[in-house]
Enzyme design. Structure first.
Site, PDB file in Angstrom:
ATOM      1  N   CYS A   1      55.680 -28.121 -17.246  1.00 24.28           N
ATOM      2  CA  CYS A   1      56.819 -27.564 -16.530  1.00 24.28           C
ATOM      3  C   CYS A   1      57.169 -26.221 -17.168  1.00 24.28           C
ATOM      4  CB  CYS A   1      58.013 -28.516 -16.597  1.00 24.28           C
ATOM      5  SG  CYS A   1      59.462 -27.850 -15.768  1.00 24.28           S
TER       6      CYS A   1
ATOM      7  N   PHE B   1      52.775 -31.856 -18.584  1.00 28.66           N
ATOM      8  CA  PHE B   1      52.548 -31.093 -19.817  1.00 28.66           C
ATOM      9  C   PHE B   1      52.778 -29.609 -19.526  1.00 28.66           C
ATOM     10  CE2 PHE B   1      49.453 -33.900 -22.511  1.00 28.66           C
ATOM     11  CZ  PHE B   1      50.331 -34.967 -22.410  1.00 28.66           C
TER      12      PHE B   1
ATOM     13  N   CYS C   1      36.652  -2.988   5.178  1.00 31.13           N
ATOM     14  CA  CYS C   1      37.073  -2.786   6.574  1.00 31.13           C
ATOM     15  C   CYS C   1      37.308  -4.084   7.360  1.00 31.13           C
ATOM     16  CB  CYS C   1      36.140  -1.830   7.300  1.00 31.13           C
ATOM     17  SG  CYS C   1      34.385  -2.231   7.182  1.00 31.13           S
TER      18      CYS C   1
ATOM     19  N   CYS D   1      28.073   4.030   3.926  1.00 36.48           N
ATOM     20  CA  CYS D   1      28.590   2.661   3.746  1.00 36.48           C
ATOM     21  C   CYS D   1      27.826   1.981   2.620  1.00 36.48           C
ATOM     22  CB  CYS D   1      28.436   1.853   5.040  1.00 36.48           C
ATOM     23  SG  CYS D   1      28.978   0.136   4.893  1.00 36.48           S
TER      24      CYS D   1
ATOM     25  N   CYS E   1      42.440   0.755  16.974  1.00 34.42           N
ATOM     26  CA  CYS E   1      43.625   1.122  16.194  1.00 34.42           C
ATOM     27  C   CYS E   1      43.274   2.040  15.038  1.00 34.42           C
ATOM     28  CB  CYS E   1      44.325  -0.127  15.674  1.00 34.42           C
ATOM     29  SG  CYS E   1      43.341  -1.070  14.491  1.00 34.42           S
TER      30      CYS E   1
ATOM     31  N   CYS F   1      31.062  -2.504   0.935  1.00 37.57           N
ATOM     32  CA  CYS F   1      32.095  -3.066   0.054  1.00 37.57           C
ATOM     33  C   CYS F   1      32.865  -4.199   0.715  1.00 37.57           C
ATOM     34  CB  CYS F   1      33.057  -1.977  -0.420  1.00 37.57           C
ATOM     35  SG  CYS F   1      34.251  -1.400   0.819  1.00 37.57           S
TER      36      CYS F   1
ATOM     37  N   CYS G   1      38.868   2.828   4.988  1.00 35.90           N
ATOM     38  CA  CYS G   1      37.605   3.334   4.440  1.00 35.90           C
ATOM     39  C   CYS G   1      37.767   4.763   3.931  1.00 35.90           C
ATOM     40  CB  CYS G   1      36.503   3.271   5.499  1.00 35.90           C
ATOM     41  SG  CYS G   1      34.863   3.660   4.842  1.00 35.90           S
TER      42      CYS G   1
END
Lengths: 406, 418
Positions: free
Chosen positions: A147, A145, A391, A385, A355, A388, A362
């Site tokens: 495609c 039903f 990070c 902080c 790194c 969220c 952030c």
């Protein structure tokens, strides 16, 4: 084929029972190019797939005006086929050929699921298709039903499964003709309220639902010629988008159906690995249909799917696939029901690569809570902080996690 | 030489880069190529943008793409080095230089002052490019008939195609640079009198001798041997047994060239061990795969000569003794002498500067000329760089000397104008 000595899998039963039929494992080849040829379908079943849904067929005389090239890729980070697009249509093969395949395969593979997929343009067509394939010996009928191309909805360009009334009506026609034969309705994820469509499927009398088909998408634009991708002599159209990129869409679609409608679900869309499959079981799918991963890496991936799934189930103590179905659903809540906790970012300095990718994220996309020390290690300021969770997503070493704080 | 990365391979490798916030790779690069930034442009299908970033930092961009020993610079500093292997920065750099053809810059000489560059090797080329970019008119004095120095004349034929150097020089077409090629530069005193400042990078051209009897006349100079092959008049060594005395990168180039010249057997004699060998591992592996044998812990003490021709080298075993120096010191082990059969003996134990300047540069007892961070010598308005001031011996290090000197000269001249 190479023969690799293997240790026996853990003694875990991968079999599932779906709509009254036992499948040796939960992995089925979905209606696609891989199932549009008798030898290919045979090879897939011999490779270990528990069943096939033969590529969608229609009434004789229905034109199938294919256009080539039909495939396209979404690439990201140097990886091909993060997602796949197609402007394929239903099978070009005559219904007689598809009936013959059903007959041959159900004779050669009596323990496998041999399903046929159909798409009609009228009540008569839907019912004739269902009857013919039932009489040919199909174990199940799946109705497309959804495609995205060559659709047969209420309006030009719309899919049947984008209208709840049309879905319910057409489902009723098919079920009326199919009789006791199980009927699945394959829906599109591109609707405002997928639960409403699932209810229509159920009210129409279907035995289950396949969620879901490819996602309507524009795969790209050639920025030299401004032709859409794939370009057919400078012209193009929207594709059906599949592959790893759409897994999150499928998970949500299946979860929405499972949370609101009691209807067996065959999960389909973006599943490539055994763990993807476990996720889809967890949101309510009872089995898994796969196409794109096979088109990329071949029928043999079913070995990997079974191997990983069996080891996972042994480790987790699941004795059957059904034990996993819906396990995540009680954990899915509305946003306003979410627990409100204090969480903070925590860095495992021993694993840190230094790194500073988390620091940049952030700084420019978070809350400026991370600084870099003299030793090039990230230092989180708990005052800044908010938790969220950006990070850890960026950390290439996976050494940051979010921790609840008092 | 590895194959050039395919576009897809380069794309994949570029996406492996973590884009570290402080780019330790850039810090480790003598000319501070903005590595994460050029890689980011490669990711974004902007190879010309990538090329522009690399070229602005490195005047010998095509040359370094081929031969820079990244293992001692950027790749060594890569945070992925001990994890999944460093980013193949030089290969990406090379992909950029070999595939992106940005238009050459246009040049204008906006300043009236002239600056001299003595020596047209990598240090001199870099200095001239930077001075020209800053708007100065530059006179480059090069005694050879083409610029490039060691890079043009003394690298193994198989290791470096000199058209990459020519491409780097082509980028300077139209620059306010007068190339005084194939002539003596004149004395430093005269040059300084005629220019606002000078950069002195003549290289080192005095072969250091082995100090064994009959050496002169019988032992071949490695630098001369390499140069003759470069110039197309190389000595045919077909079927010969060749012994090379050395241990540094030049000696490896000599061994590779001896193999190229048809030698039946090439043995490199080095007085210390493999760990002490000051060579790029990539070159060492290349020599090993070409069948070069290395005799560690040995030094030549005499030539075996019959009828005026070399028949062998008598070598003495050494052992390393820690005397508190930077490197352990090789010490003779008498009684363990051995003879290596040889028809050709090539010396590549280093070269030293001529030290014949007519201004006082306060060489003291130093093997390399002392200069400040800004490449200033003891003489006013005279800056120096290249192999004269450092044993680092890489194109990129020499280029960094030239760039630093050019900026220091510019600073000096603009400060003086205030």
């Amino acid at each position: 084929m190479r023969s690799i000595p293997v240790r026996p899998l853990p003694a875990v039963d991968l079999a599932v029972v779906f709509l009254g039929r036992r499948l040796e494992n939960p992995f089925i080849l979905s209606a696609a190019p891989s199932t549009d040829d008798l030898d290919m379908a045979r090879a897939g079943l011999e490779a270990g797939w528990a069943g096939v849904v033969l590529k969608t067929t229609s009434m004789e005389g229905t034109p199938v005006p294919l256009a080539y090239p039909m495939m396209s890729t979404m690439e990201w980070a140097g990886r091909r086929l993060v997602g796949m697009g197609n402007i394929d249509l239903i099978s070009e093969h005559h219904i007689d050929a598809v009936e013959e395949r059903v007959r041959v395969l159900s004779r050669e593979f009596p323990t496998k699921l041999i399903a046929a997929s159909i798409m009609g343009s009228s009540k008569e067509a839907w019912q004739a298709l269902a009857r013919r394939l039932r009489d040919a010996g199909a174990h199940l009928i799946e109705c497309s039903f959804s495609c995205p191309q060559g659709s047969m909805g209420e309006r030009p360009g719309a899919m049947l499964a984008q209208s709840a009334p049309a879905t319910e009506k057409a489902t009723g026609w098919v079920k009326e003709a199919a009789g006791d034969l199980p009927v699945l309705i394959k829906i599109t994820p591109q609707v405002a309220d997928v639960a409403e469509i699932a209810r229509a499927v159920k009210n129409g009398g279907a035995d289950g639902i396949t969620a879901s088909n490819s996602v309507p998408a524009l795969m790209g634009v050639d920025i030299e010629t401004f032709a859409p991708i794939p370009s057919l002599g400078g012209f193009g159209t929207y594709s059906g988008f599949t592959g790893p990129a759409i897994k999150p869409l499928t998970l949500r679609t299946v979860a929405e159906i499972a949370r609101h409608v009691s209807l067996p679900i065959s999960g389909n869309g973006g599943i490539s690995t055994w763990s993807d499959a476990v996720e889809l079981f967890a949101v309510g799918a009872q089995n898994i249909q796969i196409c794109t991963a096979v088109m990329h890496h071949g029928f043999r991936i079913v070995d990997d799917l079974c191997s990983g799934l069996a080891r996972y189930m042994a480790r987790k103590g699941f004795t059957k696939v059904a034990d996993m179905v819906g396990k995540a659903l009680p954990h899915i809540v509305e946003h306003d029901e979410l627990p409100r906790r204090q969480v903070r970012s925590r860095v495992d300095e021993t694993a840190c690569l230094r790194c500073g990718v988390c620091y940049v994220a952030c700084r420019d996309g978070g809350h400026r809570a991370i600084t870099m020390s003299e030793e090039r290690l990230p230092v989180v300021d708990d005052e800044r902080c908010v938790g969220c969770g950006l990070c850890p997503l960026t950390c290439p070493a996976g050494c940051i996690r979010m921790e609840a704080v008092a | 030489m590895t194959d050039l990365l395919t576009p897809h391979g380069a794309h994949r490798e570029a996406w492996r880069c973590l884009q570290c916030w402080d780019a330790p790779c850039t810090a480790a690069c003598p000319v501070h190529v903005p590595i994460p930034e050029f890689i980011a442009r490669l990711r974004g299908a902007d190879p010309q943008g990538a090329e522009e970033l690399v070229r602005s930092a490195n005047p010998l961009i095509s040359t370094c793409g081929e031969i820079c020993p990244d293992e001692q610079y950027c790749a060594r500093a890569c945070v992925l080095r001990g994890v999944e292997g460093p980013i193949r920065v030089r290969e990406l750099h090379r992909f950029v230089t070999e595939t992106a053809h940005a238009p050459w810059p246009t040049w204008t000489a906006s300043r009236s002052k002239r600056v001299a560059v003595v020596g047209g090797g990598p240090a001199g080329i870099a200095c001239a490019r930077e001075l020209a970019a800053l708007g100065y008119a530059v006179d480059v004095y090069e005694r050879d008939t083409a610029a490039g120095g060691i890079v043009r004349h003394n690298l193994a034929v198989d290791r470096f195609a000199v058209d990459r150097l020519d491409r780097d020089l082509s980028a300077l077409h139209g620059a306010p640079i007068a190339w005084h090629l194939g002539q003596a530069a004149g004395s430093l005193r005269e040059i300084l009198a005629a220019h606002a400042a000078a950069f002195y990078a003549p290289g080192t051209h005095e072969d250091i001798l082995l100090g064994i009897p009959d050496e002169e006349g019988l032992v071949t100079s490695g630098m001369a041997f390499l140069r003759e092959w470069r110039d197309g008049i190389g000595k045919d060594l077909t079927g010969k047994e060749v012994v090379v005395i050395g241990g540094g990168n030049v000696s490896l180039d000599v061994t590779l060239t001896a193999v190229h010249a048809g030698a039946a057997r090439v043995v490199l004699v080095y007085r210390r061990g493999p760990r002490e060998m000051p060579v790029w591992r990539r070159e060492l592996e290349e020599a090993a795969t070409r069948g070069v044998a290395i005799e560690y812990y040995a030094r030549p003490i005499a030539l075996l000569v019959e009828a005026g021709r070399i028949r062998g080298v008598q070598c003495r075993r050494t052992r390393l003794v820690d005397q508190g120096a930077r490197r352990p010191v090789p010490e003779d082990m008498p009684g363990f002498d051995f003879v290596l059969p040889a028809e050709e003996v090539i010396r590549a134990v280093g070269s030293s500067p001529a030290r014949d300047e007519d201004v006082d540069l306060r060489w003291g007892s130093k093997a390399t000329l002392p200069v400040s961070e800004r490449m200033e010598t003891a003489a006013p308005s005279l800056f120096a760089g290249g192999d004269l001031v450092s044993r680092e011996g890489t194109v990129v290090a020499a280029a960094s000397h030239g760039l630093r000197a050019a900026r220091a000269i510019h600073h000096m001249l603009t400060e003086a104008a205030r």
